[in-house]
Design a protein around this motif. Structure first.
Motif, PDB file in Angstrom:
ATOM      1  N   GLY A  72       0.803  -1.220   0.000  1.00 32.84           N
ATOM      2  CA  GLY A  72       0.000   0.000   0.000  1.00 32.84           C
ATOM      3  C   GLY A  72       0.836   1.271   0.000  1.00 32.84           C
ATOM      4  N   GLY A  73       2.181   1.153   0.037  1.00 30.75           N
ATOM      5  CA  GLY A  73       3.052   2.336  -0.016  1.00 30.75           C
ATOM      6  C   GLY A  73       2.829   3.068  -1.333  1.00 30.75           C
ATOM      7  N   LEU A  74       2.790   4.411  -1.256  1.00 32.52           N
ATOM      8  CA  LEU A  74       2.488   5.163  -2.480  1.00 32.52           C
ATOM      9  C   LEU A  74       3.756   5.565  -3.229  1.00 32.52           C
ATOM     10  CD1 LEU A  74      -0.273   7.464  -0.925  1.00 32.52           C
ATOM     11  CD2 LEU A  74      -0.646   5.535  -2.462  1.00 32.52           C
ATOM     12  N   GLY A  75       4.903   5.419  -2.585  1.00 30.88           N
ATOM     13  CA  GLY A  75       6.140   5.921  -3.183  1.00 30.88           C
ATOM     14  C   GLY A  75       6.963   4.883  -3.911  1.00 30.88           C
ATOM     15  N   HIS A  76       6.461   3.690  -4.098  1.00 31.26           N
ATOM     16  CA  HIS A  76       7.228   2.668  -4.809  1.00 31.26           C
ATOM     17  C   HIS A  76       6.287   1.645  -5.430  1.00 31.26           C
ATOM     18  CE1 HIS A  76       6.565   0.799  -0.855  1.00 31.26           C
ATOM     19  NE2 HIS A  76       6.479  -0.318  -1.546  1.00 31.26           N
ATOM     20  N   GLY A  77       6.838   0.863  -6.339  1.00 28.07           N
ATOM     21  CA  GLY A  77       6.057  -0.208  -6.952  1.00 28.07           C
ATOM     22  C   GLY A  77       6.337  -1.519  -6.247  1.00 28.07           C
ATOM     23  N   ILE A  78       5.761  -2.569  -6.783  1.00 31.08           N
ATOM     24  CA  ILE A  78       5.863  -3.883  -6.139  1.00 31.08           C
ATOM     25  C   ILE A  78       7.298  -4.425  -6.158  1.00 31.08           C
ATOM     26  CG2 ILE A  78       5.408  -5.316  -8.174  1.00 31.08           C
ATOM     27  CD1 ILE A  78       3.458  -6.911  -6.486  1.00 31.08           C
ATOM     28  N   SER A  79       8.058  -4.031  -7.211  1.00 30.64           N
ATOM     29  CA  SER A  79       9.373  -4.653  -7.385  1.00 30.64           C
ATOM     30  C   SER A  79      10.353  -4.245  -6.286  1.00 30.64           C
ATOM     31  CB  SER A  79       9.939  -4.324  -8.761  1.00 30.64           C
ATOM     32  OG  SER A  79       9.819  -2.952  -8.967  1.00 30.64           O
ATOM     33  N   ASN A  80      10.106  -3.105  -5.627  1.00 34.50           N
ATOM     34  CA  ASN A  80      11.006  -2.803  -4.502  1.00 34.50           C
ATOM     35  C   ASN A  80      10.209  -2.558  -3.224  1.00 34.50           C
ATOM     36  OD1 ASN A  80      10.087  -0.626  -5.867  1.00 34.50           O
ATOM     37  ND2 ASN A  80      12.052   0.401  -6.052  1.00 34.50           N
ATOM     38  N   CYS A  81       9.287  -3.490  -2.993  1.00 38.14           N
ATOM     39  CA  CYS A  81       8.446  -3.389  -1.800  1.00 38.14           C
ATOM     40  C   CYS A  81       9.202  -3.906  -0.569  1.00 38.14           C
ATOM     41  CB  CYS A  81       7.178  -4.214  -2.016  1.00 38.14           C
ATOM     42  SG  CYS A  81       6.219  -4.422  -0.526  1.00 38.14           S
ATOM     43  N   PRO A  82       9.368  -3.070   0.454  1.00 39.73           N
ATOM     44  CA  PRO A  82      10.114  -3.510   1.633  1.00 39.73           C
ATOM     45  C   PRO A  82       9.422  -4.663   2.369  1.00 39.73           C
ATOM     46  CG  PRO A  82       9.121  -1.354   2.011  1.00 39.73           C
ATOM     47  CD  PRO A  82       8.894  -1.690   0.565  1.00 39.73           C
ATOM     48  N   LYS A  83       8.105  -4.712   2.247  1.00 38.54           N
ATOM     49  CA  LYS A  83       7.369  -5.770   2.943  1.00 38.54           C
ATOM     50  C   LYS A  83       7.654  -7.131   2.301  1.00 38.54           C
ATOM     51  CE  LYS A  83       2.547  -6.635   3.943  1.00 38.54           C
ATOM     52  NZ  LYS A  83       1.303  -5.899   4.114  1.00 38.54           N
ATOM     53  N   LEU A  84       7.716  -7.113   0.965  1.00 39.28           N
ATOM     54  CA  LEU A  84       8.031  -8.371   0.282  1.00 39.28           C
ATOM     55  C   LEU A  84       9.436  -8.834   0.636  1.00 39.28           C
ATOM     56  CD1 LEU A  84       6.694  -8.254  -3.370  1.00 39.28           C
ATOM     57  CD2 LEU A  84       6.146  -9.883  -1.598  1.00 39.28           C
ATOM     58  N   GLU A  85      10.338  -7.841   0.656  1.00 43.83           N
ATOM     59  CA  GLU A  85      11.725  -8.175   1.013  1.00 43.83           C
ATOM     60  C   GLU A  85      11.767  -8.788   2.406  1.00 43.83           C
ATOM     61  OE1 GLU A  85      14.016  -4.595   0.552  1.00 43.83           O
ATOM     62  OE2 GLU A  85      13.579  -4.590  -1.607  1.00 43.83           O
ATOM     63  N   GLU A  86      11.019  -8.184   3.307  1.00 39.59           N
ATOM     64  CA  GLU A  86      10.999  -8.659   4.683  1.00 39.59           C
ATOM     65  C   GLU A  86      10.404 -10.068   4.746  1.00 39.59           C
ATOM     66  OE1 GLU A  86      12.339  -7.705   7.262  1.00 39.59           O
ATOM     67  OE2 GLU A  86      11.252  -8.657   8.906  1.00 39.59           O
ATOM     68  N   THR A  87       9.339 -10.284   3.982  1.00 37.35           N
ATOM     69  CA  THR A  87       8.709 -11.607   3.962  1.00 37.35           C
ATOM     70  C   THR A  87       9.704 -12.637   3.464  1.00 37.35           C
ATOM     71  OG1 THR A  87       6.695 -10.458   3.352  1.00 37.35           O
ATOM     72  CG2 THR A  87       6.633 -12.835   3.196  1.00 37.35           C
ATOM     73  N   GLN A  88      10.399 -12.257   2.378  1.00 44.81           N
ATOM     74  CA  GLN A  88      11.384 -13.190   1.837  1.00 44.81           C
ATOM     75  C   GLN A  88      12.471 -13.489   2.855  1.00 44.81           C
ATOM     76  OE1 GLN A  88      12.339 -11.205  -1.753  1.00 44.81           O
ATOM     77  NE2 GLN A  88      10.754 -12.288  -2.890  1.00 44.81           N
ATOM     78  N   ARG A  89      12.899 -12.403   3.541  1.00 42.13           N
ATOM     79  CA  ARG A  89      13.955 -12.587   4.529  1.00 42.13           C
ATOM     80  C   ARG A  89      13.487 -13.553   5.621  1.00 42.13           C
ATOM     81  NH1 ARG A  89      15.496 -11.161   9.159  1.00 42.13           N
ATOM     82  NH2 ARG A  89      13.673  -9.894   9.644  1.00 42.13           N
ATOM     83  N   ARG A  90      12.270 -13.339   6.051  1.00 40.26           N
ATOM     84  CA  ARG A  90      11.714 -14.207   7.087  1.00 40.26           C
ATOM     85  C   ARG A  90      11.620 -15.646   6.607  1.00 40.26           C
ATOM     86  NH1 ARG A  90       8.940 -11.692  11.456  1.00 40.26           N
ATOM     87  NH2 ARG A  90       8.500  -9.520  11.078  1.00 40.26           N
ATOM     88  N   GLN A  91      11.143 -15.770   5.349  1.00 43.35           N
ATOM     89  CA  GLN A  91      10.977 -17.125   4.829  1.00 43.35           C
ATOM     90  C   GLN A  91      12.322 -17.821   4.744  1.00 43.35           C
ATOM     91  OE1 GLN A  91       8.805 -16.447   1.281  1.00 43.35           O
ATOM     92  NE2 GLN A  91       6.825 -16.668   2.305  1.00 43.35           N
ATOM     93  N   MET A  92      13.327 -17.047   4.306  1.00 42.10           N
ATOM     94  CA  MET A  92      14.647 -17.654   4.165  1.00 42.10           C
ATOM     95  C   MET A  92      15.203 -18.060   5.518  1.00 42.10           C
ATOM     96  SD  MET A  92      16.164 -15.453   1.077  1.00 42.10           S
ATOM     97  CE  MET A  92      17.727 -16.229   0.873  1.00 42.10           C
ATOM     98  N   ALA A  93      14.885 -17.245   6.504  1.00 42.92           N
ATOM     99  CA  ALA A  93      15.383 -17.576   7.841  1.00 42.92           C
ATOM    100  C   ALA A  93      14.427 -18.548   8.537  1.00 42.92           C
ATOM    101  CB  ALA A  93      15.522 -16.300   8.654  1.00 42.92           C
ATOM    102  N   SER A  94      13.359 -18.951   7.808  1.00 41.97           N
ATOM    103  CA  SER A  94      12.246 -19.751   8.361  1.00 41.97           C
ATOM    104  C   SER A  94      11.996 -19.382   9.806  1.00 41.97           C
ATOM    105  CB  SER A  94      12.451 -21.249   8.246  1.00 41.97           C
ATOM    106  OG  SER A  94      13.691 -21.571   7.814  1.00 41.97           O
ATOM    107  N   HIS A  95      11.711 -18.109   9.922  1.00 42.57           N
ATOM    108  CA  HIS A  95      11.607 -17.533  11.250  1.00 42.57           C
ATOM    109  C   HIS A  95      10.203 -17.021  11.444  1.00 42.57           C
ATOM    110  CE1 HIS A  95      12.945 -15.147  14.642  1.00 42.57           C
ATOM    111  NE2 HIS A  95      12.373 -14.103  14.104  1.00 42.57           N
ATOM    112  N   ARG A  96       9.531 -17.419  12.503  1.00 40.33           N
ATOM    113  CA  ARG A  96       8.175 -16.949  12.715  1.00 40.33           C
ATOM    114  C   ARG A  96       8.195 -15.590  13.417  1.00 40.33           C
ATOM    115  NH1 ARG A  96       4.066 -21.533  14.205  1.00 40.33           N
ATOM    116  NH2 ARG A  96       4.935 -21.522  16.271  1.00 40.33           N
TER     117      ARG A  96
END
Ligand SMILES: Nc1ncnc2c1ncn2[C@@H]1O[C@H](COP(=O)(O)OP(=O)(O)OP(=O)(O)O)[C@@H](O)[C@H]1O
Length: 618
Positions: free
Chosen positions: A587-611
């Motif tokens: 929902g951030g208005l200043g960027h598109g999906i390709s550099n979404c910090p939330k997605l990056e964070e999700t990926q980071r979490r998934q990679m660390a398989s961290h809840r």
């Protein structure tokens, strides 16, 4: 007349213009190139001398014609060459223009393709159904039946009249057969004792999310409710469950081991605790009148001793307010079952289904043995999360008040540039802006501790709360701050989601969160239930430019002052001529999906398989 013979002509020319180089000894036929103009001159000279000699006018005429033909040929050749050259140049121009466009387009296309891929991945996420439902392909098509009806005079209104009411309150709805909005609590057929209690709390008229959300939930419909922070969502999802539980209890009273009728899921213990307390006050108010049976509510979250709750468990259970981890634990241990559970509500639902809780939610759903009514509420729920959630609901109604993820307009947002090393000192100054209570947010647990320590040293009554504090410390912090015993609470993200403290005057964001949704939740601790508040945010060189851009757009959207250092930040998408639409994932208005910090964070979490247990949902 040898002279007219081309071979002879060539010989003549050869003798006059010796070759500048020789290809080889056997190349004795080689004739060097003589420009046409020169050839014509020579020929004309020769002709005129011949003409002067004797061959007469006829020959001269023929030669003249030949020459003219040759000149015409030459002109044609030149024209052709000119044309060819222009065409070639044009082709080159077009090619380079196209290449430039392609380069640009490729960038855009790349972004679009990437966006589509990510959206596809989100879309293809396993539906939010229980594994049993998924495995058996169970699909409900009808909403839950309830006996509740709006008063006749509201039922008699036309759809246009309903729509006019929605427009008056800026309510946007989507879905089939949308229940009518109701502008007065009394028309919602809520028991008088609850109405009286609400009135005592100065809750006299429903807020927009309540006036459309409550009738929708009372009608048994699945619902996604999105509205600003502090706009009364808690009542909108608790009241329907209380009414449902009341109806069930009135029909056939629940005995020990039976129930619950419904469950409310929260992403943090603090929020679960707060919601539980709200439910308790409303059910107690209901029971006070004596006309209605008491309803039994269980708080189910980590940090609470199960044995302490044996009293609650010894009776039929109506309502459970829970965090996912402890709830799964209790269900697995068969402390209670969901055999007759009909109502599932998720508060801060985008977080629940987005960051790591998704599997837990699916797991929880697998304990339901019958059709349920599902409700999702949040102040921030990007379109793609809404779309994903909708797939899992039955004939859902979407109720939206304002843009999902927009800031509460009752908050005056001030963004200040404060150097890292100057923050602490400036914080003290900032605290003078308003009387207490004040909340200070920091993204970092150590920083939370440092700030509290500094404030205590300076004589400020401050408590701190973050995920590494014990349950007792967290409870103490919240209790003493809520009661007014402490003026300042320093908190990590934990206190930002949904916590409702009385009359917070000022929120100070000491370190700007990367995700703009977190910012929206944090500033949303002030300016609640129609009151105004101030949010001061410190930013500096350490704040990522993209975050600043999200912030800039959010301020602009809310009609707030944009400080010069933010105003000068250019949107790289605008510079590249790309699309300026907001990110559908966060929902951030200043960027598109390709550099979404939330997605990056999700990926980071998934990679660390961290809840995401940092803030103790468990
Ligand atoms: N109809 C109403 N009129 C006035 N105040 C209300 C009304 N409904 C709820 N409130 C009060 O508004 C405050 C905020 O409500 P609530 O905590 O439900 O907000 P919320 O929308 O859930 O916010 P958040 O998104 O931050 O969780 C509460 O103190 C509540 O008592």
């Amino acid at each position: 007349m040898n002279s007219a013979n081309p071979v002879n002509r060539r010989r003549i020319q050869r003798s006059r213009s010796p070759p500048t180089y020789k290809l080889g000894d056997d190349d004795d036929t080689y004739v060097p190139y003589v420009p046409v103009a020169q050839r014509r001159q020579e020929k004309l000279a020769k002709l005129s001398s011949w003409g002067r000699a004797k061959n007469g006018a006829q020959d001269t005429q023929r030669e003249q014609e030949e020459l003219e033909d040759e000149a015409k040929e030459e002109e044609k050749r030149r024209e052709k060459a000119r044309k060819e050259r222009t065409l070639l140049m044009e082709a080159q121009d077009v090619h380079s223009r196209k290449a430039a466009e392609d380069a640009k387009k490729t960038e855009e296309q790349k972004a679009t393709e990437e966006e589509e891929e990510i959206l596809e991945a989100i879309k293809s996420r396993k539906k939010l159904l229980s594994d049993l439902e998924l495995a058996k392909g169970i699909q409900y098509t009808e909403s839950l039946k309830t006996s509740w009806r709006p008063p006749k005079y509201i039922r008699d209104r036309t759809e246009q009249e309903h729509q006019r009411i929605r427009e008056k309150y800026a309510i946007i709805v989507e879905g089939e057969d949308i229940p009518s909005p109701i502008e007065h609590f009394a028309d919602m057929k809520i028991p008088q004792s609850i109405l009286d209690y609400l009135k005592s709390q100065r809750i006299t008229a429903p807020t927009p999310i309540q006036l459309q959300g409550i009738p929708t939930a009372f009608s048994g419909r699945d619902l996604i409710g999105i509205a600003f922070t502090g706009s009364g969502k808690t009542l909108a999802f608790c009241l329907p469950l209380i009414m449902l539980a009341l109806e069930e209890e009135t029909k056939v009273p629940l005995v020990r081991g039976e129930g619950p009728v419904g469950v409310i899921l929260c992403p943090s213990r603090e929020l679960a605790n707060q919601t539980y307390e709200n439910v308790l006050t409303w059910t107690s108010a209901l029971a006070k009148e004596g006309r209605y049976p008491p309803l039994n509510t269980l708080l189910c979250m980590g940090g609470i001793s199960v044995s302490e709750q044996s009293h609650t468990m010894s009776k039929g259970l109506h309502i459970v307010v829970a965090t996912p981890g402890r709830l799964i634990d209790m269900l697995e241990k068969k402390k209670f079952t969901f055999n007759n559970c009909k109502y599932l509500c998720m508060d801060e639902a985008d977080r629940m289904i987005d960051l790591g809780f998704e599997d837990d939610v699916r797991n929880i759903m697998s304990f339901f043995k019958r059709q349920r009514q599902t409700l999702l509420f949040s102040a921030t729920m990007p379109r793609k999360i809404q779309d994903f959630a909708q797939q899992s609901l039955i004939r859902p109604i979407l109720v939206n008040v304002g843009r999902a993820g927009a800031a509460n307009l009752d908050v005056l947002q001030v963004v200040e540039y404060v150097k890292q090393e100057a923050k602490m000192v400036y914080l003290l100054e900032c605290l003078q802006k308003t009387p207490p209570p004040v909340i200070i947010f920091s993204e970092n647990k150590n920083e939370v501790d440092d700030i509290q320590e500094y404030l205590l040293l300076k004589g400020v009554e401050a408590v701190a709360i973050h995920g590494s504090k014990t349950q007792e410390e967290r409870q103490y912090a919240i209790k003493s701050f809520k009661s007014g015993a402490k003026d300042v609470m320093v908190a990590s993200g934990v206190a930002s989601k949904g916590l409702d403290f009385n009359e917070i005057q000022h929120v100070i964001i000491f370190s700007m969160p990367k995700e703009i949704e977190d910012y929206v939740h944090q500033i949303g601790r002030t300016g609640r239930s129609g009151k105004t508040g101030i949010a001061t945010t410190f930013v500096n060189m350490n704040t990522p430019e993209q975050t600043l851009l999200d912030l800039k757009y959010l301020l602009m959207e809310a009609g707030q002052k944009v400080p010069p250092f933010l105003a000068t930040i250019e949107d790289p998408r605008a510079v590249q001529g790309g699309s300026l639409k907001g990110c559908p994932v966060c929902g951030g208005l200043g960027h598109g999906i390709s550099n979404c910090p939330k997605l990056e964070e999700t990926q980071r979490r998934q990679m660390a398989s961290h809840r995401p247990q940092d803030d103790g949902g468990y």
